[in-house]
Design a protein around this motif. Structure first.
Motif, PDB file in Angstrom:
ATOM      1  N   SER A  15       0.821  -1.212   0.000  1.00  0.00           N
ATOM      2  CA  SER A  15       0.000   0.000   0.000  1.00  0.00           C
ATOM      3  C   SER A  15       0.856   1.263   0.000  1.00  0.00           C
ATOM      4  O   SER A  15       0.416   2.313  -0.457  1.00  0.00           O
ATOM      5  CB  SER A  15      -0.945   0.006   1.201  1.00  0.00           C
ATOM      6  OG  SER A  15      -0.206   0.025   2.404  1.00  0.00           O
ATOM      7  N   ASP A  16       2.074   1.186   0.520  1.00  0.00           N
ATOM      8  CA  ASP A  16       2.997   2.332   0.553  1.00  0.00           C
ATOM      9  C   ASP A  16       4.319   1.860  -0.054  1.00  0.00           C
ATOM     10  O   ASP A  16       5.137   1.225   0.629  1.00  0.00           O
ATOM     11  CB  ASP A  16       3.178   2.814   1.991  1.00  0.00           C
ATOM     12  CG  ASP A  16       4.069   4.039   2.102  1.00  0.00           C
ATOM     13  OD1 ASP A  16       5.029   4.188   1.308  1.00  0.00           O
ATOM     14  OD2 ASP A  16       3.817   4.853   3.009  1.00  0.00           O
ATOM     15  N   TYR A  17       4.510   2.152  -1.323  1.00  0.00           N
ATOM     16  CA  TYR A  17       5.644   1.611  -2.069  1.00  0.00           C
ATOM     17  C   TYR A  17       6.990   1.962  -1.432  1.00  0.00           C
ATOM     18  O   TYR A  17       7.842   1.096  -1.238  1.00  0.00           O
ATOM     19  CB  TYR A  17       5.598   2.080  -3.517  1.00  0.00           C
ATOM     20  CG  TYR A  17       6.766   1.591  -4.333  1.00  0.00           C
ATOM     21  CD1 TYR A  17       6.861   0.250  -4.703  1.00  0.00           C
ATOM     22  CD2 TYR A  17       7.780   2.452  -4.734  1.00  0.00           C
ATOM     23  CE1 TYR A  17       7.936  -0.216  -5.446  1.00  0.00           C
ATOM     24  CE2 TYR A  17       8.855   2.000  -5.478  1.00  0.00           C
ATOM     25  CZ  TYR A  17       8.933   0.666  -5.825  1.00  0.00           C
ATOM     26  OH  TYR A  17       9.994   0.210  -6.552  1.00  0.00           O
ATOM     27  N   GLN A  18       7.209   3.228  -1.118  1.00  0.00           N
ATOM     28  CA  GLN A  18       8.506   3.641  -0.581  1.00  0.00           C
ATOM     29  C   GLN A  18       8.787   2.980   0.771  1.00  0.00           C
ATOM     30  O   GLN A  18       9.902   2.544   1.039  1.00  0.00           O
ATOM     31  CB  GLN A  18       8.580   5.169  -0.463  1.00  0.00           C
ATOM     32  CG  GLN A  18       8.558   5.879  -1.812  1.00  0.00           C
ATOM     33  CD  GLN A  18       9.677   5.436  -2.757  1.00  0.00           C
ATOM     34  OE1 GLN A  18      10.783   5.104  -2.344  1.00  0.00           O
ATOM     35  NE2 GLN A  18       9.393   5.434  -4.049  1.00  0.00           N
ATOM     36  N   PHE A  37       8.796   1.665 -13.382  1.00  0.00           N
ATOM     37  CA  PHE A  37       7.535   2.386 -13.211  1.00  0.00           C
ATOM     38  C   PHE A  37       6.691   2.123 -14.445  1.00  0.00           C
ATOM     39  O   PHE A  37       7.126   2.356 -15.569  1.00  0.00           O
ATOM     40  CB  PHE A  37       7.750   3.891 -13.036  1.00  0.00           C
ATOM     41  CG  PHE A  37       6.459   4.631 -12.825  1.00  0.00           C
ATOM     42  CD1 PHE A  37       5.777   4.501 -11.622  1.00  0.00           C
ATOM     43  CD2 PHE A  37       5.927   5.417 -13.827  1.00  0.00           C
ATOM     44  CE1 PHE A  37       4.566   5.172 -11.418  1.00  0.00           C
ATOM     45  CE2 PHE A  37       4.724   6.083 -13.626  1.00  0.00           C
ATOM     46  CZ  PHE A  37       4.048   5.956 -12.427  1.00  0.00           C
ATOM     47  N   ARG A  38       5.490   1.599 -14.236  1.00  0.00           N
ATOM     48  CA  ARG A  38       4.590   1.273 -15.338  1.00  0.00           C
ATOM     49  C   ARG A  38       3.558   2.386 -15.464  1.00  0.00           C
ATOM     50  O   ARG A  38       2.583   2.432 -14.709  1.00  0.00           O
ATOM     51  CB  ARG A  38       3.949  -0.086 -15.090  1.00  0.00           C
ATOM     52  CG  ARG A  38       5.044  -1.153 -14.954  1.00  0.00           C
ATOM     53  CD  ARG A  38       4.591  -2.505 -14.579  1.00  0.00           C
ATOM     54  NE  ARG A  38       3.686  -2.523 -13.449  1.00  0.00           N
ATOM     55  CZ  ARG A  38       2.989  -3.583 -13.085  1.00  0.00           C
ATOM     56  NH1 ARG A  38       3.085  -4.700 -13.746  1.00  0.00           N
ATOM     57  NH2 ARG A  38       2.201  -3.531 -12.044  1.00  0.00           N
ATOM     58  N   SER A  43       1.981   2.414 -11.520  1.00  0.00           N
ATOM     59  CA  SER A  43       2.434   1.431 -10.541  1.00  0.00           C
ATOM     60  C   SER A  43       3.896   1.098 -10.739  1.00  0.00           C
ATOM     61  O   SER A  43       4.425   1.155 -11.844  1.00  0.00           O
ATOM     62  CB  SER A  43       1.551   0.192 -10.668  1.00  0.00           C
ATOM     63  OG  SER A  43       2.240  -0.959 -10.940  1.00  0.00           O
ATOM     64  N   TYR A  44       4.525   0.745  -9.625  1.00  0.00           N
ATOM     65  CA  TYR A  44       5.904   0.272  -9.652  1.00  0.00           C
ATOM     66  C   TYR A  44       5.944  -1.246  -9.590  1.00  0.00           C
ATOM     67  O   TYR A  44       5.074  -1.880  -8.988  1.00  0.00           O
ATOM     68  CB  TYR A  44       6.697   0.799  -8.455  1.00  0.00           C
ATOM     69  CG  TYR A  44       7.161   2.223  -8.608  1.00  0.00           C
ATOM     70  CD1 TYR A  44       8.345   2.504  -9.265  1.00  0.00           C
ATOM     71  CD2 TYR A  44       6.417   3.265  -8.078  1.00  0.00           C
ATOM     72  CE1 TYR A  44       8.785   3.812  -9.402  1.00  0.00           C
ATOM     73  CE2 TYR A  44       6.848   4.580  -8.210  1.00  0.00           C
ATOM     74  CZ  TYR A  44       8.036   4.841  -8.871  1.00  0.00           C
ATOM     75  OH  TYR A  44       8.467   6.133  -9.004  1.00  0.00           O
ATOM     76  N   LYS A  45       6.997  -1.812 -10.180  1.00  0.00           N
ATOM     77  CA  LYS A  45       7.337  -3.223 -10.036  1.00  0.00           C
ATOM     78  C   LYS A  45       8.808  -3.246  -9.651  1.00  0.00           C
ATOM     79  O   LYS A  45       9.659  -2.749 -10.380  1.00  0.00           O
ATOM     80  CB  LYS A  45       7.118  -3.998 -11.335  1.00  0.00           C
ATOM     81  CG  LYS A  45       7.551  -5.467 -11.231  1.00  0.00           C
ATOM     82  CD  LYS A  45       7.349  -6.177 -12.572  1.00  0.00           C
ATOM     83  CE  LYS A  45       7.735  -7.632 -12.486  1.00  0.00           C
ATOM     84  NZ  LYS A  45       9.160  -7.859 -12.685  1.00  0.00           N
ATOM     85  N   PRO A  62      -2.432   2.016  -7.319  1.00  0.00           N
ATOM     86  CA  PRO A  62      -3.217   3.049  -6.644  1.00  0.00           C
ATOM     87  C   PRO A  62      -4.382   2.411  -5.878  1.00  0.00           C
ATOM     88  O   PRO A  62      -5.156   1.637  -6.435  1.00  0.00           O
ATOM     89  CB  PRO A  62      -3.741   3.921  -7.790  1.00  0.00           C
ATOM     90  CG  PRO A  62      -2.863   3.607  -8.959  1.00  0.00           C
ATOM     91  CD  PRO A  62      -2.410   2.192  -8.768  1.00  0.00           C
ATOM     92  N   ASP A  63      -4.475   2.677  -4.597  1.00  0.00           N
ATOM     93  CA  ASP A  63      -5.578   2.217  -3.741  1.00  0.00           C
ATOM     94  C   ASP A  63      -5.868   0.723  -3.834  1.00  0.00           C
ATOM     95  O   ASP A  63      -6.999   0.323  -4.153  1.00  0.00           O
ATOM     96  CB  ASP A  63      -6.850   3.017  -4.055  1.00  0.00           C
ATOM     97  CG  ASP A  63      -6.640   4.509  -3.884  1.00  0.00           C
ATOM     98  OD1 ASP A  63      -6.083   4.911  -2.850  1.00  0.00           O
ATOM     99  OD2 ASP A  63      -7.018   5.268  -4.791  1.00  0.00           O
ATOM    100  N   PRO A  64      -4.910  -0.138  -3.524  1.00  0.00           N
ATOM    101  CA  PRO A  64      -5.199  -1.580  -3.561  1.00  0.00           C
ATOM    102  C   PRO A  64      -6.182  -1.948  -2.443  1.00  0.00           C
ATOM    103  O   PRO A  64      -6.131  -1.368  -1.355  1.00  0.00           O
ATOM    104  CB  PRO A  64      -3.833  -2.227  -3.316  1.00  0.00           C
ATOM    105  CG  PRO A  64      -3.089  -1.213  -2.513  1.00  0.00           C
ATOM    106  CD  PRO A  64      -3.556   0.125  -3.039  1.00  0.00           C
TER     107      PRO A  64
END
Length: 129
Positions: A15-18, A37-38, A43-45, A62-64
């Motif tokens: 939910s919080d990538y960083q 970054f897609r 979204s990041y992978k 975004p908002d999973p």
């Protein structure tokens, strides 16, 4: 019967990538193989390795939606990592401000283990090998 070779990777949506990127790389010690970054998905992978072996794909969306992740819920129970010394590694988690359960002994193998959680509450285990 399928002829599987090995587990290729584990995919985790955070939910919080960083925050999760820092947790898996700086706390758990996974190395970043590739970060993508897609744009179309916003979204990041993040591809993570452990001892030069591809292990985790960390995704952001975004908002999973939330998912039940308590160990006794149906589905994936937890993700376990083998360590040399559970006491030493548990203390490193505590020193980093991460809550870890008291060490227990596996009734079947006699090995030590403990549970803790990633930033989204995903149950993780350290298991003495």
């Amino acid at each position: 019967m399928l002829k599987l070779k090995r587990v290729h990777h584990i995919a985790i949506i955070c939910s919080d990538y960083q925050k999760s990127k820092a947790f898996y790389s700086q706390i758990l010690g996974f190395e970043v193989l590739k970060e993508t970054f897609r744009e179309t998905r916003q979204s990041y992978k993040l591809d993570l390795t452990l001892n030069d072996e591809y292990v985790i794909e960390l995704f952001s969306f975004p908002d999973p939606p939330s998912r039940v992740s308590r160990p006794e819920a149906a589905g994936l129970r937890h993700l376990a990592f083998e360590v040399e010394n559970v006491e030493v590694e548990r203390q490193k988690l505590i020193d980093a401000g991460i809550t870890a359960e008291p060490i227990r002994i596996d009734e079947i193998t006699g090995k030590k283990f403990t549970f803790f959680a990633d930033p989204d509450g995903l149950p993780l285990e350290l298991y003495e090998g």
